[in-house]
Design a protein around this motif. Structure first.
Motif, PDB file in Angstrom:
ATOM      1  N   LYS A 194      -3.549   6.144   1.040  1.00 11.79           N
ATOM      2  CA  LYS A 194      -2.768   7.368   1.249  1.00 11.79           C
ATOM      3  C   LYS A 194      -2.005   7.120   2.607  1.00 11.79           C
ATOM      4  CE  LYS A 194      -6.305  10.254  -0.498  1.00 11.79           C
ATOM      5  NZ  LYS A 194      -7.696  10.424  -0.044  1.00 11.79           N
ATOM      6  N   GLY A 195      -1.124   6.028   2.576  1.00  9.34           N
ATOM      7  CA  GLY A 195      -0.145   5.706   3.920  1.00  9.34           C
ATOM      8  C   GLY A 195      -0.910   5.134   4.989  1.00  9.34           C
ATOM      9  N   ARG A 196      -2.337   5.124   4.976  1.00  6.04           N
ATOM     10  CA  ARG A 196      -3.106   4.440   6.274  1.00  6.04           C
ATOM     11  C   ARG A 196      -3.153   3.214   6.049  1.00  6.04           C
ATOM     12  NH1 ARG A 196      -6.027   8.067   9.398  1.00  6.04           N
ATOM     13  NH2 ARG A 196      -6.813   6.484  11.210  1.00  6.04           N
ATOM     14  N   VAL A 371     -10.684  -8.765  -8.009  1.00  5.53           N
ATOM     15  CA  VAL A 371     -10.000  -8.353  -6.876  1.00  5.53           C
ATOM     16  C   VAL A 371      -8.611  -8.764  -6.973  1.00  5.53           C
ATOM     17  CG1 VAL A 371      -9.807  -8.780  -4.289  1.00  5.53           C
ATOM     18  CG2 VAL A 371     -12.195  -7.944  -5.431  1.00  5.53           C
ATOM     19  N   ARG A 372      -8.263 -10.091  -7.221  1.00  2.64           N
ATOM     20  CA  ARG A 372      -7.012 -10.584  -7.278  1.00  2.64           C
ATOM     21  C   ARG A 372      -5.962  -9.696  -8.154  1.00  2.64           C
ATOM     22  NH1 ARG A 372      -4.993 -11.587 -11.631  1.00  2.64           N
ATOM     23  NH2 ARG A 372      -6.718 -13.141 -12.233  1.00  2.64           N
ATOM     24  N   ALA A 373      -6.766  -9.417  -9.409  1.00  3.49           N
ATOM     25  CA  ALA A 373      -5.951  -8.455 -10.290  1.00  3.49           C
ATOM     26  C   ALA A 373      -5.596  -6.791  -9.565  1.00  3.49           C
ATOM     27  CB  ALA A 373      -6.708  -8.349 -11.563  1.00  3.49           C
ATOM     28  N   GLU A 379      -2.756   0.966  -6.345  1.00  5.98           N
ATOM     29  CA  GLU A 379      -3.793   1.751  -6.456  1.00  5.98           C
ATOM     30  C   GLU A 379      -5.163   0.774  -5.917  1.00  5.98           C
ATOM     31  OE1 GLU A 379      -5.503   3.074 -10.043  1.00  5.98           O
ATOM     32  OE2 GLU A 379      -7.064   4.006  -9.056  1.00  5.98           O
ATOM     33  N   GLY A 380      -5.101  -0.455  -6.373  1.00  2.00           N
ATOM     34  CA  GLY A 380      -6.040  -1.343  -6.006  1.00  2.00           C
ATOM     35  C   GLY A 380      -5.921  -1.940  -4.610  1.00  2.00           C
TER      36      GLY A 380
END
Ligand SMILES: Cc1cc2nc3c(=O)[nH]c(=O)nc-3n(C[C@H](O)[C@H](O)[C@H](O)COP(=O)(O)OP(=O)(O)OC[C@H]3O[C@@H](n4cnc5c(N)ncnc54)[C@H](O)[C@@H]3O)c2cc1C
Length: 424
Positions: A194-196, A371-373, A379-380
């Motif tokens: 969220k932009g953070r 985690v790589r994907a 979103e990830g």
């Protein structure tokens, strides 16, 4: 075969040991005067899926560090909210144990040595340049491992957090973190939600001597103390800032959860000191780490290496990465696991041997590729991943990867043909 590891946190220590076992000469550079990095202040092991991951590594002969940690725990097999079968290592004595072990094995360790730049030759790193104390150094290796973590420098904590809170990373004294990946010209990935940008470290340490006798007695005896927070002293929303989403549970907002890691580990990114001192038993409370734990905490996950599943950094032929550098993986266990694989593959790459991708039938392999994907999606990049909770532990359970049955874990490793692989 010369393997150069930059960064002496858990991932750099594990990478060094793993490369050494492959017959490499290993040189490890650490900018501060101690190894373990953020591992100097953590301590929680084996909670939830971390148990499975540690045992997989032991079955693959990549588990010496887990065994050394197990031998230096203040509490084993304890439970705190949402976290069964946890261990807590003694944060005060862990570092010298690991340092002595690595030195005795033959790893050349340079403390107080900050690597500041790289010399490139096309898409290969030819050498690295830094300062050992006041002296300029330049050194060449066959392959390099970026284990510089994602905490610091101070500017990141000022820009994305609540300012420098004087944490264990000690940027003002030793100079801030410098990323090998970035110096090699690779565009790094940034964790953001969220932009953070980045995330705040999720726990502080309180001096036990500053707590009431009753709390200290419970902590020493059981390893855990859960003290309800009076309604008036709750700081809303502070858990959403945390890097450690596995502890962003209501129990951690409604209670002060303390764990005994030698000091009292307070499971909150920060807690205003005046408010904390109004809680019964905390009237004299004082922070041990970060010194300004009443204000905020360190910011992490602002610079990760794009990498593949053998943990080679994309775009540089002879650079591997481990720990937080290898992605949004939070934790000591996660750093040791990825460091071990990075060290192994770095050495194999120099020998021109086949590099190892751990399969998704093992939690460790699945986490590394998942985690790589995830890091390839917007979103990830908003999540953090750990064997110990939140989204990745849910996935482990869904895929049937989570178990505390050691025989079953060994069987899976055997079936994957990987028993003892890290000592071959
Ligand atoms: C306050 C806090 C509490 C935590 N508690 C827990 C816990 O209880 N359990 C758990 O599993 N995890 C915990 N974590 C998370 C865990 O510590 C980390 O995810 C993990 O240890 C990261 O290891 P790393 O080796 O990738 O990076 P780091 O620990 O950040 O190590 C990187 C090292 O590289 C060095 N370095 C950087 N740049 C250079 C350079 N240019 N030259 C030389 N050296 C360099 C740094 O000085 C540092 O020592 C905690 C983290 C924090 C901050």
């Amino acid at each position: 075969m010369k393997v150069i590891v930059v960064g002496g946190g858990w991932s750099g220590c594990a990478a060094s040991l793993s490369a050494l076992k492959q017959g490499a000469q290993v040189i490890l550079f650490e900018r501060t005067d101690m190894l373990l990095g953020t591992g100097l202040v953590g301590g929680i092991m084996r909670n939830n899926g971390r148990f499975t991951a540690a045992e997989e590594m032991i079955a693959m002969s990549g588990g010496e560090i887990f065994q050394l940690i197990d031998q230096n725990c203040l509490h084993q097999n304890i439970e705190f909210p949402g976290h069964p079968h946890s261990s807590l290592y003694n944060v005060a004595t862990m570092e010298p144990i690991i340092k002595r072990y690595l030195v005795q094995k033959g790893i050349e360790i340079h403390l107080s040595t900050r690597i500041e730049d790289v010399e490139m030759e096309g898409t290969r790193i030819r050498g690295i340049i830094g300062k050992e104390g006041e002296e300029k150094i330049r050194i060449e290796g066959d392959v390099y491992i970026d284990a510089t973590g994602t905490a610091g420098p101070t500017a990141n904590c000022s820009k994305y957090g609540n300012g420098c809170v004087m944490c264990i990373i000690r940027c003002p004294s030793f100079g801030g973190r410098v990323s090998l990946t970035a110096k090699a010209g690779v565009k790094e990935l940034i964790g953001q939600k969220k932009g953070r940008i980045g995330a705040m470290s999720g726990s502080c340490k309180i001096l036990k001597e500053s707590l009431s006798r009753k709390i200290v007695e419970v902590l020493n005896r059981t390893g855990v103390a859960v003290i309800p927070v009076p309604e008036s002293e709750k700081v809303e929303g502070k858990l959403s800032l945390k890097a450690c989403q596995q502890y962003a549970l209501p129990e951690f907002e409604d209670n002060i959860v303390l764990l005994d890691t030698g000091h009292a580990k307070l499971m909150s990114p920060f807690f205003p000191l005046e408010a904390l001192r109004r809680v019964p038993g905390f009237e004299n409370a004082r922070y041990e780490d970060p010194y300004a734990g009443g204000v905020g905490n360190s910011i992490r996950y602002v610079g990760m290496s794009p990498r593949d599943d053998v943990l080679k950094v994309k775009g540089v032929d002879n650079l591997f990465c481990g720990g937080e550098k290898a992605g949004l993986l939070v934790g000591h266990t996660e750093a040791i696991v990825t460091g071990t694989l990075a060290g192994y593959n770095a050495a194999k790459s120099v020998k021109n041997e086949k590099l190892l991708v751990l399969p998704d039938t093992l939690a460790v392999g699945d986490a590394i590729s998942h985690v790589r994907a995830q890091m390839e999606t917007e979103e990830g990049l908003g999540y953090k991943f750990t064997f110990s909770g939140s989204v990745y532990f849910d996935r482990m359970k869904q895929k049937g990867l989570y178990t505390t049955d050691v025989k079953e874990i060994r069987k899976r490793v055997d079936q994957a043909g990987l028993a003892g692989v890290f000592s071959k």
